[in-house]
Design an enzyme around this catalytic site. Structure first.
Site, mmCIF file in Angstrom:
data_model
loop_
_atom_site.group_PDB
_atom_site.id
_atom_site.type_symbol
_atom_site.label_atom_id
_atom_site.label_comp_id
_atom_site.label_asym_id
_atom_site.label_seq_id
_atom_site.Cartn_x
_atom_site.Cartn_y
_atom_site.Cartn_z
ATOM 1 C CB CYS A 81 -0.782 -0.001 1.207
ATOM 2 S SG CYS A 81 -1.812 1.530 1.063
ATOM 3 C CB CYS A 93 -4.992 3.022 -5.455
ATOM 4 S SG CYS A 93 -4.233 1.443 -5.427
HETATM 5 N N1 LIG Z 1 -6.447 -2.528 -2.142
HETATM 6 C C1 LIG Z 1 -5.099 -2.808 -2.342
HETATM 7 C C2 LIG Z 1 -4.260 -2.659 -1.282
HETATM 8 C C3 LIG Z 1 -4.112 -1.090 -0.961
HETATM 9 C C4 LIG Z 1 -3.515 -0.214 -2.198
HETATM 10 C C5 LIG Z 1 -3.213 1.222 -1.681
HETATM 11 N N2 LIG Z 1 -4.347 2.014 -1.682
HETATM 12 C C6 LIG Z 1 -1.872 2.007 -2.435
HETATM 13 O O1 LIG Z 1 -1.871 3.213 -2.110
HETATM 14 O O2 LIG Z 1 -1.261 1.257 -2.903
HETATM 15 C C7 LIG Z 1 -5.031 -4.270 -2.601
HETATM 16 O O3 LIG Z 1 -5.838 -5.292 -1.914
HETATM 17 O O4 LIG Z 1 -4.246 -4.864 -3.599
#
Ligand SMILES: N[C@@H](CCC[C@H](N)C(=O)O)C(=O)O
EC number: 5.1.1.7
Length: 290
Positions: free
Chosen positions: A78, A226
């Site tokens: 993340c 993200c």
């Molecule tokens: N939801 C993603 C993990 C989180 C990603 C995040 N928000 C970022 O900033 O990279 C997953 O389960 O792959």
């Protein structure tokens, strides 16, 4: 009793990606998916990702970080959450560089190139179909055959797929706002081609230095940013020779600079991290959690 009951937390965000940071380095207790879901409940501290620091397992690392999505599932990486953890730690200790272990491997992080910016070395992307993973063999993952055709919206097809510590599918479009991502996001996230589900991104290449994206996140839904999707998009665009190896990615919550470094193939993500408030978890939140 949950390890989180009465425990201190910090609510932060990485350009709008809602993050809760909990430091459990002095405890051997583990956080469960049920705990993570309880925190995400309306009575709790709603978040996209919960970053839990646990005691380091490897010499030279500060902590092992477990990353939970708001549905209780665990992620490998993340990017935005890492910047929040790093800012919190650096402000308390005066450190300016640190290495963490996550399920996706070791992540080096540092303050800079300006005092309000934090950079995370997100490691090398993976392109092999088994690494992403995909349910069947695709020799070339720059584009795969996959399409979704909402009746009342333009057809989405042929995404690029890549692992940035978690699985990403990037659909190249002219306008990231022209699609009802909340409708088809869950369908694509759970498409049988992605045995571990996937993060679904719409990306518009503005020019060789600028890309705009919107992401439906695995386990968290539509978020304002993200970080790993920004990295995955930058790498996929460069791989298609449609963008430079250093690009600015615009997300609904803000901007990130991404460099896909030639010398070691690693992806560096740079951006801000914001502190909102701190508190302690109400034990009542976990009353129904075994
Ligand atoms: N939801 C993603 C993990 C989180 C990603 C995040 N928000 C970022 O900033 O990279 C997953 O389960 O792959």
């Amino acid at each position: 009793m949950s390890a989180l009951a009465n425990h201190a937390f910090a609510k932060m965000n990485g350009i709008g990606n809602e993050i809760v940071v909990v430091d459990l380095r002095d405890s051997r207790a583990a956080v469960t998916p049920e705990d993570a879901r309880a925190v995400a409940s309306p009575a709790g501290v709603p978040y996209d990702q919960l970053m839990v620091l646990q005691p380091a397992r490897l010499q030279g690392t500060e902590a092992f970080i477990h990353i939970y999505n708001s549905d209780g599932s665990e992620a490998g990486a993340c990017g935005n959450g890492m910047r929040c953890v790093v800012r919190r730690l650096f402000e308390k200790t005066g450190q300016t560089a640190v290495t963490f272990e996550t399920r996706a491997g070791l992540l080096n992080c540092w303050q800079g190139p300006a005092p309000d910016l934090y950079t995370v070395d997100m490691g090398a992307p993976k392109f092999g179909w088994q690494d992403i993973p995909l349910a069947e063999e695709f020799r070339d993952t720059r584009y795969i055959e996959l399409q979704v055709g909402p009746i009342d919206a333009p057809l989405l097809h042929s995404p690029s797929v890549v692992s940035m510590g978690n699985p990403h599918a990037i659909f190249w479009v002219d306008d990231v706002n022209a699609y009802d991502i909340e409708r088809f996001g869950p369908l694509l996230e759970n498409h049988p081609i992605f045995p571990e589900r996937a993060n679904i991104t719409l990306a518009h290449i503005v020019d060789r230095d600028h890309i705009t994206i919107r992401t439906w996140e695995r386990g968290a839904g539509l978020t304002r940013a993200c970080g790993s999707a920004a990295c995955a998009t930058a790498v996929a665009a460069a791989r298609l020779k449609r963008a430079n190896r250093t690009v600015e990615i615009a997300l609904p919550g803000g901007k990130l600079s991404i460099e896909w470094r030639e010398r070691d193939d690693h992806v560096l993500m740079t951006g801000t991290a914001d502190f909102e408030y701190e508190g302690r978890f109400d034990p009542a939140l976990f009353a129904s959690v075994a």
